[in-house]
Design an enzyme around this catalytic site. Sequence first.
Site, PDB file in Angstrom:
ATOM      1  N   ARG A  17       1.000  -1.182  -0.202  1.00 39.06           N
ATOM      2  CA  ARG A  17       0.067   0.017   0.039  1.00 39.06           C
ATOM      3  C   ARG A  17       0.843   1.247  -0.031  1.00 39.06           C
ATOM      4  O   ARG A  17       0.470   2.090  -0.753  1.00 39.06           O
ATOM      5  CB  ARG A  17      -0.956   0.046   1.185  1.00 39.06           C
ATOM      6  CG  ARG A  17      -1.834  -1.143   1.440  1.00 39.06           C
ATOM      7  CD  ARG A  17      -2.171  -1.382   2.534  1.00 39.06           C
ATOM      8  NE  ARG A  17      -3.102  -2.393   2.704  1.00 39.06           N
ATOM      9  CZ  ARG A  17      -2.501  -3.674   2.533  1.00 39.06           C
ATOM     10  NH1 ARG A  17      -1.210  -3.808   2.282  1.00 39.06           N
ATOM     11  NH2 ARG A  17      -3.197  -4.864   2.255  1.00 39.06           N
ATOM     12  N   THR A  18       1.945   1.328   0.944  1.00 37.64           N
ATOM     13  CA  THR A  18       2.485   2.541   1.346  1.00 37.64           C
ATOM     14  C   THR A  18       3.264   2.966  -0.005  1.00 37.64           C
ATOM     15  O   THR A  18       3.459   4.163  -0.588  1.00 37.64           O
ATOM     16  CB  THR A  18       3.379   2.619   2.446  1.00 37.64           C
ATOM     17  OG1 THR A  18       2.620   2.169   3.400  1.00 37.64           O
ATOM     18  CG2 THR A  18       3.767   4.018   2.626  1.00 37.64           C
TER      19      THR A  18
ATOM     20  N   LYS B 250      25.654  -4.943  -1.549  1.00 38.95           N
ATOM     21  CA  LYS B 250      27.107  -5.391  -1.663  1.00 38.95           C
ATOM     22  C   LYS B 250      27.910  -4.513  -0.413  1.00 38.95           C
ATOM     23  O   LYS B 250      29.033  -4.401  -0.600  1.00 38.95           O
ATOM     24  CB  LYS B 250      27.549  -4.748  -3.007  1.00 38.95           C
ATOM     25  CG  LYS B 250      27.203  -5.104  -4.224  1.00 38.95           C
ATOM     26  CD  LYS B 250      27.675  -4.345  -5.532  1.00 38.95           C
ATOM     27  CE  LYS B 250      26.580  -4.363  -6.628  1.00 38.95           C
ATOM     28  NZ  LYS B 250      26.912  -3.184  -7.519  1.00 38.95           N
TER      29      LYS B 250
ATOM     30  N   ARG C   7      11.244   3.508   4.017  1.00 42.97           N
ATOM     31  CA  ARG C   7      10.994   2.457   5.054  1.00 42.97           C
ATOM     32  C   ARG C   7      12.139   1.825   5.332  1.00 42.97           C
ATOM     33  O   ARG C   7      12.663   1.103   4.496  1.00 42.97           O
ATOM     34  CB  ARG C   7       9.630   1.684   4.510  1.00 42.97           C
ATOM     35  CG  ARG C   7       9.268   0.596   5.467  1.00 42.97           C
ATOM     36  CD  ARG C   7       8.253  -0.385   5.187  1.00 42.97           C
ATOM     37  NE  ARG C   7       6.930   0.624   5.256  1.00 42.97           N
ATOM     38  CZ  ARG C   7       5.739   0.042   5.138  1.00 42.97           C
ATOM     39  NH1 ARG C   7       5.585  -1.233   4.713  1.00 42.97           N
ATOM     40  NH2 ARG C   7       4.680   1.096   5.422  1.00 42.97           N
TER      41      ARG C   7
ATOM     42  N   HIS D 146       4.615   5.742  11.725  1.00 38.38           N
ATOM     43  CA  HIS D 146       4.290   5.725  10.500  1.00 38.38           C
ATOM     44  C   HIS D 146       3.349   6.656  10.068  1.00 38.38           C
ATOM     45  O   HIS D 146       2.023   6.500   9.975  1.00 38.38           O
ATOM     46  CB  HIS D 146       3.587   4.200  10.279  1.00 38.38           C
ATOM     47  CG  HIS D 146       3.396   3.662   8.675  1.00 38.38           C
ATOM     48  ND1 HIS D 146       3.383   4.691   7.704  1.00 38.38           N
ATOM     49  CD2 HIS D 146       3.014   2.421   8.250  1.00 38.38           C
ATOM     50  CE1 HIS D 146       3.180   3.950   6.496  1.00 38.38           C
ATOM     51  NE2 HIS D 146       2.931   2.704   7.070  1.00 38.38           N
TER      52      HIS D 146
HETATM   53  N1   CP Z   1      -0.374  -0.251   6.158  1.00 39.12           N
HETATM   54  C1   CP Z   1       0.663  -0.309   5.362  1.00 39.12           C
HETATM   55  O1   CP Z   1       1.862   0.155   5.690  1.00 39.12           O
HETATM   56  O2   CP Z   1       0.902  -1.349   4.364  1.00 39.12           O
HETATM   57  P1   CP Z   1       1.939  -1.832   3.566  1.00 39.12           P
HETATM   58  O3   CP Z   1       3.110  -2.479   4.495  1.00 39.12           O
HETATM   59  O4   CP Z   1       1.569  -2.668   2.539  1.00 39.12           O
HETATM   60  O5   CP Z   1       2.738  -0.669   2.924  1.00 39.12           O
END
Ligand code: CP
Length: 314
Positions: A58-59, A86, A108, A136
């Site tokens: 999603r993100t 590497k 992330r 998040h």
């Molecule tokens: N909710 C969320 O962060 O989903 P993803 O891990 O799919 O990005």
Amino acid sequence: MHLKSKDLLGIEQLSSEEINLILDTATTMKQVLSQPTKKTSHLQGKSIVNLFFENSTRTRMSFEMAAKYMGASSVNISSSGSSVQKGETLLDTAVTIDMMATDFLVMRHRESGAAEFLAKRVKASVINAGDGMHEHPTQALLDVFTMRDKLGHLDKLKVAIIGDCLHSRVFRSNLLALTKLGSEVWVSGPASLMPLDVERTGAHYTRHVEEAIQDADVVMGLRIQLERIAKGLFPSVNEYFRFYGLDEKKIKLAKKHALVMHPGPANRGVEINSALYASDQSVISEQVTNGVAVRMAVLYLLSLRRNIYERENI
Ligand code: CP
């Protein structure tokens, strides 16, 4: 009004006015998404690199789509396909990306604080797409946007968050956003999956999931963070579902039109059953759509901030 920082690292750094600015801008962006031609030129000439060291659907996709809808160029990099494999350090990777005139670095990472570490060292605007168990922020922004969109306000809502709060960056960012905006957060879940100081965070904690859900306006299930959980913190997924999984029986305790939410990806039959997931009360699919609008808003507002930053050279 504009955002104060060049980066979006967490809800902690945002004022309630800045959160509302993002939500109001996301309302306009959602209208753009409903048009047959979803293109705008808000980010024409800008570049976005999505640097994901943990899995995401999603993100990562929503940042990529948000960039495309607003005319920016976007590139995806994951750790498996990069020079990190590497032995290149995170900082060297980020500086290399920065040297390619990148405007936004969406990252992330499994380590809490990784986004903040880079933000101080690169010119690009760093957007935290999830750092370990810390924050998040865009998930919380899309969650509160969805609540406001469906319920009309965020004042004094009772929001029940059920599950693995200990390992959840979604919980931490939602708690910060909801309390800043005047709502009340109740939490419940296995004691072994609760932060020790949960009551000091401003949330109401109860061992009884029914008490948390009673008369709630919103009930949010959290994903069990199996990748971060030590073995033995709860007996079995069947036991977990029996006590903490969201189903039609538990949700009847909430207000009649309470929203059912989950950040995804959900483990069906563990955190929520399929019937409730697909019910009229569930806004899980709308959360995904709103995620694109909110990320469009964040990119747009940070680009305005960057224009001021570049003009004044501060
Ligand atoms: N909710 C969320 O962060 O989903 P993803 O891990 O799919 O990005």
